[in-house]
Design a protein around this motif. Sequence first.
Motif, PDB file in Angstrom:
ATOM      1  N   PHE A  95       9.909  -0.737   9.294  1.00 54.59           N
ATOM      2  CA  PHE A  95       9.039  -1.609   9.511  1.00 54.59           C
ATOM      3  C   PHE A  95       8.047  -1.194   7.965  1.00 54.59           C
ATOM      4  O   PHE A  95       7.534  -2.523   7.035  1.00 54.59           O
ATOM      5  N   SER A  96       7.648  -0.145   7.023  1.00 53.36           N
ATOM      6  CA  SER A  96       6.941   0.062   6.037  1.00 53.36           C
ATOM      7  C   SER A  96       8.570  -0.558   5.159  1.00 53.36           C
ATOM      8  O   SER A  96       6.803  -1.292   3.977  1.00 53.36           O
ATOM      9  N   GLU A  97       9.659  -1.235   4.922  1.00 52.13           N
ATOM     10  CA  GLU A  97      10.226  -1.634   3.565  1.00 52.13           C
ATOM     11  C   GLU A  97       9.726  -3.521   4.038  1.00 52.13           C
ATOM     12  O   GLU A  97       9.362  -4.248   3.148  1.00 52.13           O
ATOM     13  N   GLU A  98       9.229  -3.600   5.266  1.00 52.92           N
ATOM     14  CA  GLU A  98       9.373  -4.792   5.408  1.00 52.92           C
ATOM     15  C   GLU A  98       7.674  -5.576   5.857  1.00 52.92           C
ATOM     16  O   GLU A  98       7.650  -6.530   4.918  1.00 52.92           O
ATOM     17  N   GLN A  99       6.938  -4.411   5.430  1.00 55.54           N
ATOM     18  CA  GLN A  99       5.832  -4.245   5.015  1.00 55.54           C
ATOM     19  C   GLN A  99       5.097  -4.372   3.109  1.00 55.54           C
ATOM     20  O   GLN A  99       3.595  -4.409   3.421  1.00 55.54           O
ATOM     21  N   ASN A 100       5.903  -4.150   2.914  1.00 59.58           N
ATOM     22  CA  ASN A 100       6.158  -3.637   1.029  1.00 59.58           C
ATOM     23  C   ASN A 100       4.716  -2.279   1.603  1.00 59.58           C
ATOM     24  O   ASN A 100       4.114  -2.468   0.748  1.00 59.58           O
ATOM     25  N   ILE A 101       4.577  -1.236   2.231  1.00 62.73           N
ATOM     26  CA  ILE A 101       4.881  -0.352   2.188  1.00 62.73           C
ATOM     27  C   ILE A 101       5.099   0.841   1.752  1.00 62.73           C
ATOM     28  O   ILE A 101       6.471   1.466   2.155  1.00 62.73           O
ATOM     29  N   VAL A 102       4.773   1.855   0.735  1.00 61.08           N
ATOM     30  CA  VAL A 102       5.678   3.042   0.185  1.00 61.08           C
ATOM     31  C   VAL A 102       5.066   4.146   1.513  1.00 61.08           C
ATOM     32  O   VAL A 102       3.821   4.849   1.279  1.00 61.08           O
ATOM     33  N   LEU A 103       5.653   4.745   2.337  1.00 64.13           N
ATOM     34  CA  LEU A 103       5.010   5.921   3.225  1.00 64.13           C
ATOM     35  C   LEU A 103       5.938   7.384   2.728  1.00 64.13           C
ATOM     36  O   LEU A 103       6.382   7.360   2.210  1.00 64.13           O
ATOM     37  N   ASN A 104       4.921   7.762   2.422  1.00 67.00           N
ATOM     38  CA  ASN A 104       4.708   9.449   1.906  1.00 67.00           C
ATOM     39  C   ASN A 104       4.583  10.113   2.841  1.00 67.00           C
ATOM     40  O   ASN A 104       3.796  10.372   3.612  1.00 67.00           O
ATOM     41  N   THR A 105       5.586  10.879   3.077  1.00 66.90           N
ATOM     42  CA  THR A 105       5.843  12.218   4.284  1.00 66.90           C
ATOM     43  C   THR A 105       6.364  13.495   3.345  1.00 66.90           C
ATOM     44  O   THR A 105       7.139  13.435   2.571  1.00 66.90           O
ATOM     45  N   PRO A 106       5.569  14.684   4.085  1.00 63.68           N
ATOM     46  CA  PRO A 106       6.701  15.420   3.376  1.00 63.68           C
ATOM     47  C   PRO A 106       8.262  15.265   3.985  1.00 63.68           C
ATOM     48  O   PRO A 106       8.223  14.882   5.620  1.00 63.68           O
ATOM     49  N   VAL A 107       8.934  16.517   3.882  1.00 62.65           N
ATOM     50  CA  VAL A 107      10.108  16.544   3.955  1.00 62.65           C
ATOM     51  C   VAL A 107      10.760  17.765   5.427  1.00 62.65           C
ATOM     52  O   VAL A 107      10.332  18.366   5.226  1.00 62.65           O
ATOM     53  N   LYS A 108      11.190  16.665   6.506  1.00 59.98           N
ATOM     54  CA  LYS A 108      11.380  17.720   7.108  1.00 59.98           C
ATOM     55  C   LYS A 108      12.521  18.795   7.181  1.00 59.98           C
ATOM     56  O   LYS A 108      13.797  18.518   6.218  1.00 59.98           O
ATOM     57  N   THR A 125       0.622  -0.902  -0.058  1.00 55.02           N
ATOM     58  CA  THR A 125      -0.389  -0.063   0.061  1.00 55.02           C
ATOM     59  C   THR A 125       0.769   1.363  -0.265  1.00 55.02           C
ATOM     60  O   THR A 125       2.226   1.209   0.478  1.00 55.02           O
ATOM     61  N   SER A 126       0.323   2.197  -0.656  1.00 62.27           N
ATOM     62  CA  SER A 126       1.308   3.419  -0.418  1.00 62.27           C
ATOM     63  C   SER A 126       0.081   4.065   0.528  1.00 62.27           C
ATOM     64  O   SER A 126      -0.812   4.627   0.663  1.00 62.27           O
ATOM     65  N   VAL A 127       0.838   4.904   2.004  1.00 62.21           N
ATOM     66  CA  VAL A 127       0.400   5.917   2.667  1.00 62.21           C
ATOM     67  C   VAL A 127       1.136   7.289   2.926  1.00 62.21           C
ATOM     68  O   VAL A 127       2.084   7.050   2.529  1.00 62.21           O
ATOM     69  N   SER A 128       0.471   7.957   2.570  1.00 61.20           N
ATOM     70  CA  SER A 128       0.344   9.279   2.624  1.00 61.20           C
ATOM     71  C   SER A 128       0.462  10.078   4.414  1.00 61.20           C
ATOM     72  O   SER A 128      -1.537   9.806   5.560  1.00 61.20           O
ATOM     73  N   ALA A 129       0.995  10.826   5.106  1.00 63.94           N
ATOM     74  CA  ALA A 129       1.265  10.970   6.679  1.00 63.94           C
ATOM     75  C   ALA A 129       2.167  12.334   6.658  1.00 63.94           C
ATOM     76  O   ALA A 129       2.837  12.195   5.765  1.00 63.94           O
ATOM     77  N   ASP A 130       1.967  12.580   7.555  1.00 58.11           N
ATOM     78  CA  ASP A 130       2.776  13.665   7.917  1.00 58.11           C
ATOM     79  C   ASP A 130       3.960  13.487   8.696  1.00 58.11           C
ATOM     80  O   ASP A 130       4.792  11.970   8.941  1.00 58.11           O
ATOM     81  N   LYS A 131       4.770  14.889   8.807  1.00 52.47           N
ATOM     82  CA  LYS A 131       5.726  14.515   9.458  1.00 52.47           C
ATOM     83  C   LYS A 131       6.321  13.624  10.890  1.00 52.47           C
ATOM     84  O   LYS A 131       7.679  12.911  10.748  1.00 52.47           O
ATOM     85  N   ALA A 132       5.517  13.982  11.342  1.00 57.51           N
ATOM     86  CA  ALA A 132       5.703  12.979  12.741  1.00 57.51           C
ATOM     87  C   ALA A 132       5.767  11.422  12.146  1.00 57.51           C
ATOM     88  O   ALA A 132       6.348  10.652  13.521  1.00 57.51           O
ATOM     89  N   TYR A 133       5.411  11.294  11.434  1.00 53.63           N
ATOM     90  CA  TYR A 133       5.858   9.552  10.820  1.00 53.63           C
ATOM     91  C   TYR A 133       7.210   8.507  10.127  1.00 53.63           C
ATOM     92  O   TYR A 133       7.552   8.192   9.322  1.00 53.63           O
ATOM     93  N   LEU A 134       8.289  10.307  10.241  1.00 54.53           N
ATOM     94  CA  LEU A 134       9.778  10.429   9.625  1.00 54.53           C
ATOM     95  C   LEU A 134      10.950   9.445  10.515  1.00 54.53           C
ATOM     96  O   LEU A 134      10.096  10.453  11.572  1.00 54.53           O
ATOM     97  N   SER A 135      10.500   8.680  10.563  1.00 48.31           N
ATOM     98  CA  SER A 135      11.674   7.728  11.280  1.00 48.31           C
ATOM     99  C   SER A 135      12.272   6.635  10.758  1.00 48.31           C
ATOM    100  O   SER A 135      11.673   6.207  10.065  1.00 48.31           O
TER     101      SER A 135
END
Length: 121
Positions: free
Chosen positions: A100-113, A84-94
């Motif tokens: 975790f996202s890579e292990e679940q094959n999730i593309v995590l889209n967040t703004p650049v801090k 799945t492609s997931v859009s989230a805010d900067k709080a989810y950048l770590s």
Amino acid sequence: MEHICLIDSMPIMTADARRLRRASAAREIADKGCDAVKERQYFGLILAVRRNRRLPPPDYIGITLASAADINVLKDIADDLHDTSVSADKAYLSKELKQFSEEQNIVLNTPVKKTKDSSST
């Protein structure tokens, strides 16, 4: 990836920093947390929501402790979000969330801090 969803969370404050020691509302399910947006401590919970492309109702609504780390919130929300492609805010950048996202094959889209160096240019 055909699945796209939006994830966000927000604090539910039952007491602000001045009243942390005297906070009594929902003591059995609430605790101390930090609101990153307003840069202050509070006593309360976190409301987390996940919504797929379909509108209007979210397909997940959850409440966690105010002290819950973003990775724990994401793990709760992303339980069934493989490929799945997931859009989230900067709080989810770590780094931990990225792994975790890579292990679940999730593309995590967040703004650049912004870094301290880049904010002055």
